[in-house]
Motif scaffolding. Sequence first.
Motif, PDB file in Angstrom:
ATOM      1  N   PHE A 193     -15.686  -6.973 -12.996  1.00 29.84           N
ATOM      2  CA  PHE A 193     -15.625  -8.360 -12.534  1.00 29.84           C
ATOM      3  C   PHE A 193     -16.952  -8.746 -11.900  1.00 29.84           C
ATOM      4  CE2 PHE A 193     -13.944  -5.457  -9.381  1.00 29.84           C
ATOM      5  CZ  PHE A 193     -14.602  -5.806  -8.220  1.00 29.84           C
ATOM      6  N   GLN A 194     -17.149 -10.051 -11.766  1.00 26.63           N
ATOM      7  CA  GLN A 194     -18.378 -10.588 -11.190  1.00 26.63           C
ATOM      8  C   GLN A 194     -18.122 -11.002  -9.744  1.00 26.63           C
ATOM      9  OE1 GLN A 194     -21.354 -10.747 -12.733  1.00 26.63           O
ATOM     10  NE2 GLN A 194     -20.580  -9.994 -14.684  1.00 26.63           N
ATOM     11  N   THR A 195     -18.993 -10.560  -8.840  1.00 29.53           N
ATOM     12  CA  THR A 195     -18.896 -11.008  -7.447  1.00 29.53           C
ATOM     13  C   THR A 195     -19.829 -12.174  -7.173  1.00 29.53           C
ATOM     14  OG1 THR A 195     -20.604  -9.471  -6.685  1.00 29.53           O
ATOM     15  CG2 THR A 195     -18.336  -8.675  -6.696  1.00 29.53           C
ATOM     16  N   GLY A 205      -1.699  -2.139   4.574  1.00 29.50           N
ATOM     17  CA  GLY A 205      -1.137  -3.309   3.922  1.00 29.50           C
ATOM     18  C   GLY A 205      -2.023  -3.865   2.835  1.00 29.50           C
ATOM     19  N   PRO A 206      -1.490  -4.811   2.041  1.00 32.12           N
ATOM     20  CA  PRO A 206      -2.250  -5.367   0.917  1.00 32.12           C
ATOM     21  C   PRO A 206      -3.264  -6.404   1.376  1.00 32.12           C
ATOM     22  CG  PRO A 206      -0.101  -6.412   1.039  1.00 32.12           C
ATOM     23  CD  PRO A 206      -0.116  -5.347   2.103  1.00 32.12           C
ATOM     24  N   ILE A 207      -4.282  -6.588   0.562  1.00 30.01           N
ATOM     25  CA  ILE A 207      -5.298  -7.608   0.845  1.00 30.01           C
ATOM     26  C   ILE A 207      -5.821  -8.128  -0.483  1.00 30.01           C
ATOM     27  CG2 ILE A 207      -7.357  -6.116   0.911  1.00 30.01           C
ATOM     28  CD1 ILE A 207      -8.053  -7.661   3.578  1.00 30.01           C
ATOM     29  N   GLY A 208      -6.159  -9.420  -0.520  1.00 27.74           N
ATOM     30  CA  GLY A 208      -6.682 -10.027  -1.742  1.00 27.74           C
ATOM     31  C   GLY A 208      -8.186 -10.166  -1.685  1.00 27.74           C
ATOM     32  N   LEU A 209      -8.856  -9.848  -2.794  1.00 25.64           N
ATOM     33  CA  LEU A 209     -10.314  -9.972  -2.886  1.00 25.64           C
ATOM     34  C   LEU A 209     -10.640 -11.098  -3.860  1.00 25.64           C
ATOM     35  CD1 LEU A 209     -11.220  -6.175  -3.235  1.00 25.64           C
ATOM     36  CD2 LEU A 209     -10.970  -7.510  -1.123  1.00 25.64           C
ATOM     37  N   MET A 210     -11.264 -12.163  -3.382  1.00 25.93           N
ATOM     38  CA  MET A 210     -11.649 -13.275  -4.252  1.00 25.93           C
ATOM     39  C   MET A 210     -12.956 -12.947  -4.958  1.00 25.93           C
ATOM     40  SD  MET A 210     -12.322 -17.323  -3.371  1.00 25.93           S
ATOM     41  CE  MET A 210     -13.917 -17.060  -2.576  1.00 25.93           C
ATOM     42  N   VAL A 211     -12.933 -12.975  -6.305  1.00 26.50           N
ATOM     43  CA  VAL A 211     -14.117 -12.697  -7.111  1.00 26.50           C
ATOM     44  C   VAL A 211     -14.370 -13.883  -8.040  1.00 26.50           C
ATOM     45  CG1 VAL A 211     -13.730 -10.217  -6.976  1.00 26.50           C
ATOM     46  CG2 VAL A 211     -12.810 -11.486  -8.913  1.00 26.50           C
ATOM     47  N   PHE A 212     -15.530 -13.870  -8.686  1.00 24.72           N
ATOM     48  CA  PHE A 212     -15.909 -15.007  -9.523  1.00 24.72           C
ATOM     49  C   PHE A 212     -15.152 -15.019 -10.852  1.00 24.72           C
ATOM     50  CE2 PHE A 212     -18.813 -16.110  -6.442  1.00 24.72           C
ATOM     51  CZ  PHE A 212     -19.638 -17.150  -6.814  1.00 24.72           C
ATOM     52  N   SER A 213     -15.094 -13.883 -11.499  1.00 27.41           N
ATOM     53  CA  SER A 213     -14.448 -13.831 -12.809  1.00 27.41           C
ATOM     54  C   SER A 213     -14.093 -12.399 -13.149  1.00 27.41           C
ATOM     55  CB  SER A 213     -15.376 -14.404 -13.895  1.00 27.41           C
ATOM     56  OG  SER A 213     -16.551 -13.612 -14.008  1.00 27.41           O
ATOM     57  N   ILE A 214     -13.157 -12.250 -14.052  1.00 31.24           N
ATOM     58  CA  ILE A 214     -12.780 -10.945 -14.585  1.00 31.24           C
ATOM     59  C   ILE A 214     -13.455 -10.792 -15.939  1.00 31.24           C
ATOM     60  CG2 ILE A 214     -10.882  -9.458 -15.280  1.00 31.24           C
ATOM     61  CD1 ILE A 214     -10.923 -10.090 -12.302  1.00 31.24           C
ATOM     62  N   ASP A 215     -14.168  -9.693 -16.147  1.00 28.77           N
ATOM     63  CA  ASP A 215     -14.912  -9.507 -17.391  1.00 28.77           C
ATOM     64  C   ASP A 215     -14.122  -8.711 -18.420  1.00 28.77           C
ATOM     65  OD1 ASP A 215     -16.990 -10.939 -16.412  1.00 28.77           O
ATOM     66  OD2 ASP A 215     -18.237  -9.233 -15.891  1.00 28.77           O
ATOM     67  N   ASN A 216     -13.969  -7.410 -18.157  1.00 27.31           N
ATOM     68  CA  ASN A 216     -13.387  -6.531 -19.163  1.00 27.31           C
ATOM     69  C   ASN A 216     -12.557  -5.436 -18.517  1.00 27.31           C
ATOM     70  OD1 ASN A 216     -14.603  -7.672 -21.501  1.00 27.31           O
ATOM     71  ND2 ASN A 216     -16.524  -6.697 -20.953  1.00 27.31           N
ATOM     72  N   VAL A 221      -8.952 -13.588 -21.211  1.00 28.01           N
ATOM     73  CA  VAL A 221      -8.038 -12.697 -20.498  1.00 28.01           C
ATOM     74  C   VAL A 221      -7.958 -13.214 -19.069  1.00 28.01           C
ATOM     75  CG1 VAL A 221      -7.653 -10.358 -19.662  1.00 28.01           C
ATOM     76  CG2 VAL A 221      -8.514 -10.720 -21.967  1.00 28.01           C
ATOM     77  N   ASP A 222      -6.742 -13.533 -18.623  1.00 25.92           N
ATOM     78  CA  ASP A 222      -6.582 -14.300 -17.397  1.00 25.92           C
ATOM     79  C   ASP A 222      -6.196 -13.472 -16.174  1.00 25.92           C
ATOM     80  OD1 ASP A 222      -7.107 -16.739 -18.821  1.00 25.92           O
ATOM     81  OD2 ASP A 222      -5.104 -16.556 -19.668  1.00 25.92           O
ATOM     82  N   GLU A 223      -5.245 -12.569 -16.319  1.00 22.70           N
ATOM     83  CA  GLU A 223      -4.820 -11.796 -15.151  1.00 22.70           C
ATOM     84  C   GLU A 223      -3.953 -10.619 -15.579  1.00 22.70           C
ATOM     85  OE1 GLU A 223      -1.948 -13.785 -12.552  1.00 22.70           O
ATOM     86  OE2 GLU A 223      -1.762 -15.363 -14.065  1.00 22.70           O
ATOM     87  N   ILE A 224      -3.695  -9.743 -14.625  1.00 22.52           N
ATOM     88  CA  ILE A 224      -2.757  -8.644 -14.816  1.00 22.52           C
ATOM     89  C   ILE A 224      -1.545  -8.934 -13.944  1.00 22.52           C
ATOM     90  CG2 ILE A 224      -2.363  -6.189 -14.431  1.00 22.52           C
ATOM     91  CD1 ILE A 224      -5.201  -5.668 -15.212  1.00 22.52           C
ATOM     92  N   ILE A 225      -0.356  -8.889 -14.545  1.00 20.27           N
ATOM     93  CA  ILE A 225       0.881  -9.266 -13.858  1.00 20.27           C
ATOM     94  C   ILE A 225       1.745  -8.028 -13.679  1.00 20.27           C
ATOM     95  CG2 ILE A 225       2.983 -10.651 -13.998  1.00 20.27           C
ATOM     96  CD1 ILE A 225       1.387 -12.585 -15.809  1.00 20.27           C
ATOM     97  N   MET A 226       2.163  -7.785 -12.464  1.00 21.43           N
ATOM     98  CA  MET A 226       3.119  -6.718 -12.185  1.00 21.43           C
ATOM     99  C   MET A 226       4.455  -7.362 -11.847  1.00 21.43           C
ATOM    100  SD  MET A 226       0.790  -3.961 -10.083  1.00 21.43           S
ATOM    101  CE  MET A 226       1.995  -2.659 -10.338  1.00 21.43           C
ATOM    102  N   THR A 227       5.499  -6.986 -12.547  1.00 19.41           N
ATOM    103  CA  THR A 227       6.798  -7.619 -12.366  1.00 19.41           C
ATOM    104  C   THR A 227       7.895  -6.593 -12.618  1.00 19.41           C
ATOM    105  OG1 THR A 227       8.149  -9.524 -13.016  1.00 19.41           O
ATOM    106  CG2 THR A 227       6.896  -8.421 -14.756  1.00 19.41           C
TER     107      THR A 227
END
Length: 534
Positions: free
Chosen positions: A212-214, A291-302, A469-475
């Motif tokens: 991903f791009q920071t 605990g969980p934490i979210g990291l905001m990044v610019f984009s997901i590459d590969n 490719v948009d995201e990874i979903i855990m469900t």
Amino acid sequence: MMLDLNDLPKQEKPQNDTPSDQMADAPVPGKAAKANLAKQSGKSEIYGSFTIDESEFAIPVSAVQEVVNEPMEISPVPLSPSFMLGLFNLRGKIIPVIDLRRLLEFPELEGTKSRKVAIIEHGDLCIGLLFDKTGEVLSGYDAARVDFQPKGDGIKDVVIEGVLKFDNGDRLVQVLDPYELLSLERVPRTNNISTESQAKASRGKRYNCISFQTGHTCCALDLRYVKEIREMPDVDQSLFAHGNVIGTTNLRGVILPVVDFRGFMGDGAVFRLGQTVPKERKMLVIETADGPIGLMVFSIDNIMSYYEDEILPFAKLALPRSDFVSGCLVNDCGQIVMMLDQDRLRTDELLVATAKACQEIYPPGGPKEKQEEKQAKGAARRTYIRFSIAKPFALETSCVSEVINKPDTLLDPPYKLDFVEGIINLRRELITLLNPRVLYGMPAEETLNQKILIFNCDDTKYGILVDSVDEIIMTTEDNIAELQPMDRQGTSKRVVDDVVGCLHHEVSGNKSTPILVLDPGALVDRCMRSMDGM
């Protein structure tokens, strides 16, 4: 006599008693040590010369490992000095490149003329020096040498150690000090330990990471340590907003803090508190020690596949948070990707304290407890990759081996099928690339972010071309509604006929969007039936 520096016989480098595994942390020789080396070499020193504009410079051949053409791909390093262009991969070595034009305050070169890079080494320390063109091999016997004493604090005063006078002073060649160049501030020093012994050993298990791009830097995290990857949700400017913590978000009933990862890594501009979060940003969710934490990044590459021995060592990276980088990977395009140390991330004092405080103020409960109850009753976890082909689709990650960019060139197969985009040569493995837009009769469209999902079907690898490719979903399984294929005879081109389920995924504000789960086996069957019908 004019010679290319590549034709020079290699001389023995100055010996150093420091063990090779400690060399990246060892200081380069001081003034006294360099003076002794100069006395030992005397006038027998051999130099390689090169030019910048009309000025001539020289470096002792004993410090020059080789000279190569200017690399096509150089990865920039954030917060590095202006004279450092970035990093490039030379046969498995990560080399920092210094532009001598900028370092020595020459004007920028006009045009796109190809230049040369001299690889300078001392022990395991290594840099590349970019210059205009190579010159001659010079002998100290033919020149009078005048050594300089630094007259100021400027870089030129330090790295130029003297001048060689040829032809009674009519020709002057400035001598660069390779040891001062190796010790320039804020320039990374590579620890280029040979991987020959590693290559002989068993490569072990292959892993996947997400790149991903920071901002200015391409980073990667092992997928085993990523809980979730998704589009950036709405962020509340809560009491947690401070520094690089931009607020909190509600992720299916769980409140977690969100960190501007670009600012956290010291990579350029910092996200301003209160600023609107761009919707194109992505969020990676990791689990810290508290605990969980979210990291905001610019984009997901590969999604990149790698062996542990492919993580190249890189010491003293010129990043403010270099302790978070465990090494480098090189992707199929030759781009250098910074591999992050997950253990270091999950135990970082700021991240752990922020996650813990958020858990104390917003204790987990409600929807999360119900979700855990469902899991306890047998609702198994499922992980999907969400992608787009005009509409949102998903594939279970167990079907996908990796995600890559669309190559610039594809091999043409010896047959003509409209839905076959071409053949990918992926690490010497030939993979058929399918275009689902053509296969299902969708309108043609080419986007800048096109990706290829590599999947397995009956022990054969295939690729499908997707818009993004948009995201990874855990469900869980209870969030997937079954759909019975309406047509298995190939009489319809509707994509819904090759769908095995509909995933209901919450995006924001407790709203859910339906995502069709594609059956890769059905897709391949449709292709085979189309071939039989030709």
